[in-house]
Design an enzyme around this catalytic site. Sequence first.
Site, short mmCIF file in Angstrom:
data_model
loop_
_atom_site.label_atom_id
_atom_site.label_comp_id
_atom_site.label_asym_id
_atom_site.label_seq_id
_atom_site.Cartn_x
_atom_site.Cartn_y
_atom_site.Cartn_z
N HIS A 81 0.85 -1.20 0.00
CA HIS A 81 0.00 0.00 0.00
C HIS A 81 0.88 1.25 0.00
O HIS A 81 1.78 1.38 0.83
CB HIS A 81 -0.92 0.01 1.22
CG HIS A 81 -1.89 1.15 1.22
ND1 HIS A 81 -3.13 1.07 0.60
CD2 HIS A 81 -1.81 2.41 1.73
CE1 HIS A 81 -3.76 2.21 0.75
NE2 HIS A 81 -2.99 3.05 1.42
N CYS A 121 8.03 7.61 -6.51
CA CYS A 121 9.09 8.51 -6.98
C CYS A 121 8.56 9.94 -7.09
O CYS A 121 7.65 10.21 -7.88
CB CYS A 121 9.61 8.04 -8.34
SG CYS A 121 10.93 9.08 -8.99
N CYS A 146 -0.19 7.50 -2.87
CA CYS A 146 -1.23 7.23 -3.87
C CYS A 146 -2.53 6.76 -3.24
O CYS A 146 -3.56 6.74 -3.90
CB CYS A 146 -0.74 6.18 -4.87
SG CYS A 146 0.68 6.69 -5.85
#
Length: 365
Positions: free
Chosen positions: A141, A156, A145
């Site tokens: 997880h 990144c 996001c």
Amino acid sequence: MAPCTLWRCCQRTVGWVPVLFITFVVVWSYYAYVVELCVFTLSGNGENGKAVVYLVAFHLFFVMFVWSYWMTIFTSPASPSKEFCLSNSEKERYEKEFSQERQQEILRRAARDLPIYTTSASKTVRYCERCQLIKPDRAHHCSACDMCILKMDHHCPWVNNCVGFSNYKFFLLFLFYSLLYCLFVATTVLQYFIKFWTNELTDTRAKFHVLFLFFVSTMFFISVLSLLSYHCWLVGKNRTTIESFRAPMFSYGTDGNGFSLGCSKNWRQVFGDEKKYWLLPVFSSQGDGCSFPTRLVGTDPEQASVSNQSESARSIGSNQPFPIKPLSESKNRLLDSDPQWLESGSEEGVGGSGTNNHVTVAIEN
């Protein structure tokens, strides 16, 4: 607007700052090389032939670099399929249970028919409370996001995206072409850098751009070289960034090379079998991202069965759905053979590139 929603919106907005910075540097480098170097400096000194050759080669590297960068940024991270989600009845029973042992029993029964060979460090089913699903092998997880990512490598900031199963090849090509781009710019600018530095050429405006272009391209070349070398090593070992910091624990113990099938096969898992696609930022990786062959292949017939199905799953071309093999055909004997699960342990996702403190991957007896 709720505070948490406002905070997440701010995070998403700020997340584009590094991408905008890279975009600004790339656009400026294009102007400095094409206009200031090739048009004003080379053509102005009668070196038209060299200018044409430089421009053709430069645009080749530039297009491949931008294409790879674009695909890395805008390819949506792959998430687990619905087979890994609990049914409504299972979810209701799970939420009503206060005993962790009973909750694990529910998860164990739900995961029995899934191709899962990894558990948490405490031998519990890896379940994401946020996404309410059982995590496939190598999935984690991502807090940035706010979703589970298949074969998650890291989040990144330079691409404002999670790097995982769906775009890891694009990320590697982005590093590769950015390295070639910086190398080409630095080597072709060097002689004019020396001429401007020694005042052999006196164009003041072009001098600033050429001198600065050499320094910037050299700096980025050194930085990208170290990062690309590290990820090439990871690909050769078939590890993610997460797994490089915390080696997976298998039934026989901790093994950082548990997913390694040999250097050649490891590279093909990322780049695929079709060599014509290797240097193009189009999806050609092997498998479905939900299950992966391990070094148990050849000794465990159940694992071999899962691996053979995974090997046959392919998807070539960008923005195509990833094929999911019929999970019902891959009964997990490893989970089925363990009569009891220990107490649940928590597991966090990764929210930034290069961190080392989030994930444990293991396989039960």
